[in-house]
Design a protein around this motif. Structure first.
Motif, PDB file in Angstrom:
ATOM      1  N   SER A  28     -10.458  14.820  -5.124  1.00 34.60           N
ATOM      2  CA  SER A  28     -10.495  15.233  -5.843  1.00 34.60           C
ATOM      3  C   SER A  28     -10.715  14.602  -7.194  1.00 34.60           C
ATOM      4  N   GLY A  29     -10.406  13.708  -7.335  1.00 31.97           N
ATOM      5  CA  GLY A  29     -11.477  12.195  -8.410  1.00 31.97           C
ATOM      6  C   GLY A  29     -12.746  13.251  -8.378  1.00 31.97           C
ATOM      7  N   LEU A  30     -12.957  12.234  -6.763  1.00 27.96           N
ATOM      8  CA  LEU A  30     -14.791  11.995  -6.794  1.00 27.96           C
ATOM      9  C   LEU A  30     -15.438  13.130  -7.704  1.00 27.96           C
ATOM     10  N   THR A  31     -15.060  14.492  -7.114  1.00 30.65           N
ATOM     11  CA  THR A  31     -15.121  15.816  -7.319  1.00 30.65           C
ATOM     12  C   THR A  31     -15.545  16.641  -8.932  1.00 30.65           C
ATOM     13  N   LEU A  32     -14.328  15.899  -9.197  1.00 27.68           N
ATOM     14  CA  LEU A  32     -14.310  15.910 -11.177  1.00 27.68           C
ATOM     15  C   LEU A  32     -15.224  15.146 -11.979  1.00 27.68           C
ATOM     16  N   VAL A  33     -15.100  13.472 -11.083  1.00 28.34           N
ATOM     17  CA  VAL A  33     -16.685  13.975 -12.120  1.00 28.34           C
ATOM     18  C   VAL A  33     -17.513  13.550 -11.734  1.00 28.34           C
ATOM     19  N   LEU A  34     -17.943  14.126 -10.621  1.00 30.30           N
ATOM     20  CA  LEU A  34     -19.332  14.755 -10.184  1.00 30.30           C
ATOM     21  C   LEU A  34     -19.304  16.349 -10.667  1.00 30.30           C
ATOM     22  N   GLY A 239     -16.818  22.759  -2.808  1.00 26.96           N
ATOM     23  CA  GLY A 239     -17.480  23.672  -3.443  1.00 26.96           C
ATOM     24  C   GLY A 239     -17.818  21.916  -5.063  1.00 26.96           C
ATOM     25  N   ILE A 240     -18.413  21.336  -5.715  1.00 28.23           N
ATOM     26  CA  ILE A 240     -18.713  20.645  -6.092  1.00 28.23           C
ATOM     27  C   ILE A 240     -18.272  20.944  -7.850  1.00 28.23           C
ATOM     28  N   GLY A 249     -11.604  21.764   1.420  1.00 32.15           N
ATOM     29  CA  GLY A 249     -12.135  21.205   2.167  1.00 32.15           C
ATOM     30  C   GLY A 249     -11.761  20.081   3.317  1.00 32.15           C
ATOM     31  N   ALA A 250     -10.550  18.894   2.151  1.00 35.08           N
ATOM     32  CA  ALA A 250     -10.036  17.850   3.243  1.00 35.08           C
ATOM     33  C   ALA A 250      -9.092  18.668   3.419  1.00 35.08           C
ATOM     34  N   LEU A 251      -8.648  19.129   3.936  1.00 31.90           N
ATOM     35  CA  LEU A 251      -7.389  19.565   5.082  1.00 31.90           C
ATOM     36  C   LEU A 251      -8.267  19.781   6.446  1.00 31.90           C
ATOM     37  N   LEU A 252      -9.798  20.922   6.171  1.00 32.69           N
ATOM     38  CA  LEU A 252     -10.652  20.814   6.780  1.00 32.69           C
ATOM     39  C   LEU A 252     -11.160  20.039   7.949  1.00 32.69           C
ATOM     40  N   VAL A 253     -11.683  18.907   6.957  1.00 29.79           N
ATOM     41  CA  VAL A 253     -11.817  17.907   7.539  1.00 29.79           C
ATOM     42  C   VAL A 253     -11.259  17.545   8.073  1.00 29.79           C
ATOM     43  N   GLY A 254     -10.126  16.708   7.982  1.00 29.17           N
ATOM     44  CA  GLY A 254      -9.335  16.137   8.443  1.00 29.17           C
ATOM     45  C   GLY A 254      -8.242  16.739   9.727  1.00 29.17           C
ATOM     46  N   PHE A 298     -24.842  26.260   5.398  1.00 28.10           N
ATOM     47  CA  PHE A 298     -25.296  27.620   5.960  1.00 28.10           C
ATOM     48  C   PHE A 298     -25.080  28.649   5.425  1.00 28.10           C
ATOM     49  N   LEU A 299     -23.675  29.065   5.532  1.00 29.04           N
ATOM     50  CA  LEU A 299     -23.025  30.675   4.863  1.00 29.04           C
ATOM     51  C   LEU A 299     -22.924  30.315   3.426  1.00 29.04           C
ATOM     52  N   ARG A 300     -22.178  29.392   3.443  1.00 33.83           N
ATOM     53  CA  ARG A 300     -22.214  28.770   1.418  1.00 33.83           C
ATOM     54  C   ARG A 300     -22.687  27.908   1.296  1.00 33.83           C
ATOM     55  N   PRO A 301     -23.948  28.701   0.356  1.00 29.31           N
ATOM     56  CA  PRO A 301     -24.575  27.006  -0.202  1.00 29.31           C
ATOM     57  C   PRO A 301     -23.900  26.154  -1.479  1.00 29.31           C
ATOM     58  N   GLN A 302     -23.075  26.987  -2.034  1.00 28.70           N
ATOM     59  CA  GLN A 302     -22.285  26.138  -3.053  1.00 28.70           C
ATOM     60  C   GLN A 302     -21.234  25.043  -2.661  1.00 28.70           C
ATOM     61  N   GLY A 303     -20.931  25.747  -1.538  1.00 30.99           N
ATOM     62  CA  GLY A 303     -19.240  25.320  -0.683  1.00 30.99           C
ATOM     63  C   GLY A 303     -18.860  26.312  -0.976  1.00 30.99           C
ATOM     64  N   LEU A 304     -17.184  26.885  -0.606  1.00 31.74           N
ATOM     65  CA  LEU A 304     -16.068  27.576  -0.517  1.00 31.74           C
ATOM     66  C   LEU A 304     -15.343  27.619  -1.478  1.00 31.74           C
TER      67      LEU A 304
END
Length: 309
Positions: A28-34, A239-240, A249-254, A298-304
Motif C-alpha cells: 500500500s505504501g509502495l503503490t502510493l509512493v509510485l 494496479g499502480i 493483489g496482496a491477498l491473491l499473491v499471499g 495479459f488480460l488487464r495491462p493496467q492491473g485489476l
C-alpha cells in the motif's frame, strides 16, 4: 483441493491470508509512493528491514514486545520522513533510471549501516507469551494465536487505511495526487507536504510488517529485498496507485504463493513419478505468482484496479 484434508487446506488459506495482509502493509505504501510521487523506490524493503531491527532492539531494551513494536513504527516513520526530505526530493524531477540508481544505492547504504551497527548475525525477536499458544479453531485443527493476531492487525489497518483514503480530506488529496499530480497542485493542494506525509506513513506501515513478521521470519541483513519483489508483484497485479488494488493483489499473491508451496508438491507426487515430482513441484510453486502476474497483465495491462487519470 480434492484429496487433501480439509484442516490442511484451511490452515494454508489462513497462512496465505496472513501473508497477504502483511504484504498489503508494504504494497500500500509502495503503490502510493509510485502512484502519487511517481518515484520508483527500491529502498522500500530497507525500511521494512529497519523496522524489524528497531523492534528487536527496542523490545529487548524495554522488556516489552508491544513497546518495541510501537517505538519501532515511530522511529521508522521518522527515518522515512528524513529520507524523503533529504534524498528523495532531489530525484522527483529526474527520470526513473536515476531514481532506481539512487534508491538502489540506499539499499546498499542501509544494508551496510545495519551490518555495522548490529553486526552480521541475525537478531532474535520472540512471539509475546500471551500469543505463544495455539488456538483450537475446529476439532483437530489448532492454529497459531500469533498468526491470527497478525490477520486481525492486517484487517484493522486495511480498514483504517481505506477510511483514511476515502473518507477524509487528506485521502481526497492523496487520490487527487494519484490521479493527476499536476492538476492537483494547480488546484492548491500542498503536494509537497502530502508527499512527505505519505512517505512517512508508508515507512510506518513497513515497520509494522517488519516488526510483526520478525518472530516468524529471520531478522537479518537483506531481508527487505526478497519481500520487495513480492510487493512489486502485488502492485502490478492490483494496479499502480490503487490501495484497493494493493489489497486484492496482496491477498491473491499471499494465498497463491502459500497454497502453491504447500499443496503443489504433494499433488505432483500423486500424479507423476517421484523423481519428476520432487523437482517439478517446488519449481512450479516458486513461479506460480509470476504466472498469476503474467495472466493479469495479459488480460488487464493496467492491473485489476487501475487509478483513473
Amino acid at each position: 483441493m480434492s484429496g487433501f484434508p480439509a484442516a490442511l487446506v484451511l490452515e494454508q488459506l489462513l497462512n496465505g491470508l496472513q501473508l497477504g495482509l502483511m504484504l498489503f502493509l508494504l504494497a500500500s505504501g509502495l503503490t502510493l509512493v509510485l502512484g502519487i510521487m511517481d518515484v520508483v523506490n527500491l529502498a522500500h524493503g530497507s525500511l521494512y528491514m529497519l523496522g524489524a531491527y528497531f523492534a528487536a532492539t527496542l523490545a529487548r531494551a524495554t522488556g516489552s514486545f508491544w513497546a518495541g513494536v510501537a517505538l519501532a513504527v515511530l522511529a521508522t516513520a521518522g527515518v522515512g520522513v528524513l529520507l524523503e526530505v533529504s534524498v528523495l526530493r532531489r530525484v522527483y524531477a529526474r527520470d526513473h533510471l536515476t531514481q532506481v540508481l539512487a534508491t538502489f544505492a540506499l539499499i546498499l547504504v542501509f544494508n551496510e549501516g545495519v551490518r555495522m551497527i548490529w553486526g552480521p548475525q541475525a537478531l532474535l525477536l520472540t512471539v509475546p507469551q500471551e500469543l505463544a499458544r495455539p488456538v483450537r479453531l475446529l476439532p483437530g485443527l489448532g492454529y497459531s494465536a500469533y498468526r491470527l493476531f497478525l490477520i486481525g492487525v492486517g484487517i484493522g489497518l486495511a480498514a483504517g487505511l481505506f477510511l483514511l483514503i476515502h473518507r477524509t480530506r487528506l485521502g481526497m488529496w492523496v487520490r487527487a495526487g494519484a490521479s493527476n499530480r499536476a492538476m492537483a497542485q494547480a488546484m492548491g493542494i500542498p503536494i509537497r507536504r502530502v508527499f512527505t506525509l505519505v512517505f512517512g506513513v508508508s515507512a510506518g506501515l513497513c515497520a509494522v510488517a517488519g516488526a510483526l513478521l520478525g518472530p516468524i521470519l529471520a531478522v537479518q541483513v537483506g531481508m527487505g529485498e526478497e519481500i520487495l519483489i513480492l510487493a512489486f508483484v502485488v502492485i502490478v497485479v492490483g494496479g499502480i496507485g490503487s490501495v484497493k488494488g494493493a489489497l486484492v493483489g496482496a491477498l491473491l499473491v499471499g494465498i497463491v504463493d502459500t497454497a502453491g508451496r504447500a499443496l503443489l508438491p504433494p499433488l505432483f507426487l500423486r500424479l507423476l513419478p517421484p523423481e519428476v515430482a520432487s523437482n517439478l513441484g517446488p519449481a512450479v510453486a516458486s513461479i506460480l505468482i509470476y504466472l498469476l502476474m503474467a495472466a493479469v497483465l495479459f488480460l488487464r495491462p493496467q492491473g485489476l484496479f487501475p487509478v483513473r487519470a
